[in-house]
Design an enzyme around this catalytic site. Structure first.
Site, PDB file in Angstrom:
ATOM      1  N   TYR A  57       0.867  -1.175   0.000  1.00 13.81           N
ATOM      2  CA  TYR A  57       0.000   0.000   0.000  1.00 13.81           C
ATOM      3  C   TYR A  57       0.904   1.226   0.000  1.00 13.81           C
ATOM      4  O   TYR A  57       1.821   1.327   0.823  1.00 13.81           O
ATOM      5  CB  TYR A  57      -0.899   0.016   1.236  1.00 13.81           C
ATOM      6  N   GLU A  59       0.001   4.976  -0.497  1.00 13.28           N
ATOM      7  CA  GLU A  59      -0.656   6.268  -0.682  1.00 13.28           C
ATOM      8  C   GLU A  59       0.361   7.405  -0.656  1.00 13.28           C
ATOM      9  O   GLU A  59       1.263   7.437   0.187  1.00 13.28           O
ATOM     10  CB  GLU A  59      -1.704   6.499   0.406  1.00 13.28           C
ATOM     11  N   ASP A 203      -6.365  13.858 -25.442  1.00 14.37           N
ATOM     12  CA  ASP A 203      -6.597  12.480 -25.007  1.00 14.37           C
ATOM     13  C   ASP A 203      -6.038  11.571 -26.088  1.00 14.37           C
ATOM     14  O   ASP A 203      -6.648  11.380 -27.146  1.00 14.37           O
ATOM     15  CB  ASP A 203      -8.094  12.241 -24.810  1.00 14.37           C
ATOM     16  N   THR A 229      -4.278   6.168 -21.786  1.00 14.04           N
ATOM     17  CA  THR A 229      -4.181   4.845 -21.192  1.00 14.04           C
ATOM     18  C   THR A 229      -2.802   4.291 -21.525  1.00 14.04           C
ATOM     19  O   THR A 229      -2.071   4.850 -22.348  1.00 14.04           O
ATOM     20  CB  THR A 229      -5.270   3.906 -21.747  1.00 14.04           C
ATOM     21  N   LYS A 232      -3.683  -0.438 -25.271  1.00 13.73           N
ATOM     22  CA  LYS A 232      -3.925  -0.082 -26.677  1.00 13.73           C
ATOM     23  C   LYS A 232      -2.609  -0.107 -27.470  1.00 13.73           C
ATOM     24  O   LYS A 232      -1.852  -1.056 -27.366  1.00 13.73           O
ATOM     25  CB  LYS A 232      -4.642   1.257 -26.765  1.00 13.73           C
ATOM     26  N   ARG A 238      -3.230  -2.492 -18.296  1.00 11.84           N
ATOM     27  CA  ARG A 238      -4.421  -1.652 -18.270  1.00 11.84           C
ATOM     28  C   ARG A 238      -4.283  -0.633 -17.141  1.00 11.84           C
ATOM     29  O   ARG A 238      -4.601  -0.905 -15.984  1.00 11.84           O
ATOM     30  CB  ARG A 238      -5.667  -2.508 -18.099  1.00 11.84           C
TER      31      ARG A 238
END
Length: 423
Positions: A57, A59, A203, A229, A232, A238
């Site tokens: 974790y 953060e 984008d 992203t 692609k 992903r």
């Protein structure tokens, strides 16, 4: 082609799920995947996605975490950021967004207030839900203004973009989308945004790999913010990234964390780092140009079969086909092609008279088949399969579809996919 058994620990712990994974591996191996937003990642990217980094974790950001024990994680994230900045030539990169839609939402959080006007391409014209379309949160929380394409050419109507921008004075102007087969004129959009007092958001989710490989112009000299992203055409996991000029770095980082997300997915960050390293290699430049060459060859062959292509062809990886003249709805064609082992998606076309869930078109692309080593010389055969399958869909000729599927599987066996178990 039958793939060998893989994932022994998964098979032992959960044979049902292991069987489903194996079936998906076989499906990806046997079929011709033409969905332009899909690709095959390398074995290295797959391995990075499944490391013990999953256990952490984290953060916050490197050097500013809310958990101890981040000595290695900080290095992983810094490596991904450094590679993103180098590959795309940007001042700042944030590699923490979970996917493309949250990345775009962070842009709104950073630079707009609820109710502000925002501008993007209309979804039916090839835009994305998160560019202010009504059914999206971005269209509910902000006042979406949509531009489109010329009815006769299928090209973006830049005069309309300018007129709307000067009239509405949006805070943000998005360029890019999910069904745009032509080169985006980032310089023209930047000029309009500057005149209207808006921030320009490029984008590039679909074309990031083409940009990285030099097969599409870069928005970096023109756009204030770049969203993408990492799968692609970029052939990564992903995930997503936001890139920006230095003056926007703080606002972007604050919007991602603590604005929208908690701890980053460190295993994805590592896989992004691997993909960015791969994209910096000369072989990836060859790949990105091959994607475009295959798309142009496939488009030319489809035109030879009498298909109507939105904008008349393609400059990138994507082809949008209007099937109205073939008297076959897009959904029926897509499902028939799937039974023939050719995977596409049904899609609206500009000024489509049909409903979005039963549209007039299909959307295809060449990233995946290029990753398997197919060349422009093989695109006429692919176009012929598509034509035969769509013809069969009109008459319900299932034996014809089965015959195509066998032919497709034979070709795919000769071109193994990256990341899949060796057959």
């Amino acid at each position: 082609m039958s793939l060998p058994l893989s994932h022994p620990a998964l098979r032992a712990a959960d044979p049902d799920l292991a069987a489903l994974v194996a079936a998906e591996e076989q499906l990806q191996a046997d079929t011709l995947r033409l969905i332009p937003s899909e690709n095959y990642v390398s074995t290295a990217v797959l391995e990075a996605s499944g490391t013990v980094l999953q256990n952490k974790y984290s953060e916050g950001y490197p050097g500013r975490r809310y958990y101890e024990g981040q000595q290695i994680i900080d290095q992983v994230e810094r490596l991904a950021v450094t590679r993103a900045r180098s590959l795309f030539g940007v001042d700042h990169a944030n590699v923490q967004p979970y996917s493309g839609s949250p990345a775009n939402l962070a842009v709104y959080l950073a630079f707009a207030q609820p109710g502000d006007p925002v501008m993007g391409m209309a979804l039916p014209m090839g835009g994305h839900l998160t560019h202010g379309w009504g059914v999206s949160a971005t269209g509910s929380w902000f006042r979406g203004i949509q531009y489109g394409v010329h009815r006769d050419t299928g090209l973006i109507d830049l005069d309309q973009v300018r007129d709307l921008a000067l009239k509405e004075r949006p805070k943000l102007i998005f360029c890019g989308g999910t069904a745009l087969p032509r080169t985006i004129d980032f310089a023209a959009f930047a000029e309009i945004a500057q005149e209207a007092g808006a921030l320009l958001v490029a984008d590039i989710a679909h074309i990031a790999g083409l940009i990285a490989g030099g097969a599409h112009p870069s928005p970096v000299p023109h756009a204030d913010i770049i969203s993408t992203t990492t799968h692609k055409t970029l052939r990564g996991p992903r995930g997503a990234m936001l890139m920006a000029r230095a003056e926007h770095a703080k606002a972007i980082d604050k919007a991602i964390f603590p604005g929208l997300q908690g701890g980053p997915h460190n295993q994805t960050t590592a896989a992004i780092a691997v993909a960015l390293h791969e994209a910096a290699q000369p072989s990836f430049r060859d790949y990105s140009h091959a994607v475009v060459a295959n798309a142009k060859s496939l488009a030319s062959a489809l035109l030879g079969h009498g298909y109507d292509l939105v904008s008349g062809g393609t400059d990138n990886h994507l082809i949008l086909i209007d099937l109205t003249s073939k008297d076959v709805p897009g959904k029926i064609a897509a499902k028939a092609l799937d039974r023939a082992g050719i995977v596409v998606n049904y899609n609206t076309v500009p000024y489509d008279p049909r409903k979005p869930f039963d549209p007039s078109g299909i959307r295809i692309g060449t990233p995946s088949l290029t990753s398997r080593g197919l060349t422009p010389d093989q695109m006429p055969a692919v176009a012929a399969w598509i034509d035969r399958a769509i013809t069969a869909s009109r008459t319900g000729d299932e034996p014809a579809l089965a015959k195509i599927r066998a032919e497709v599987a034979e070709l795919m066996a000769a071109h193994p996919a990256p990341g899949l178990p060796a057959g």
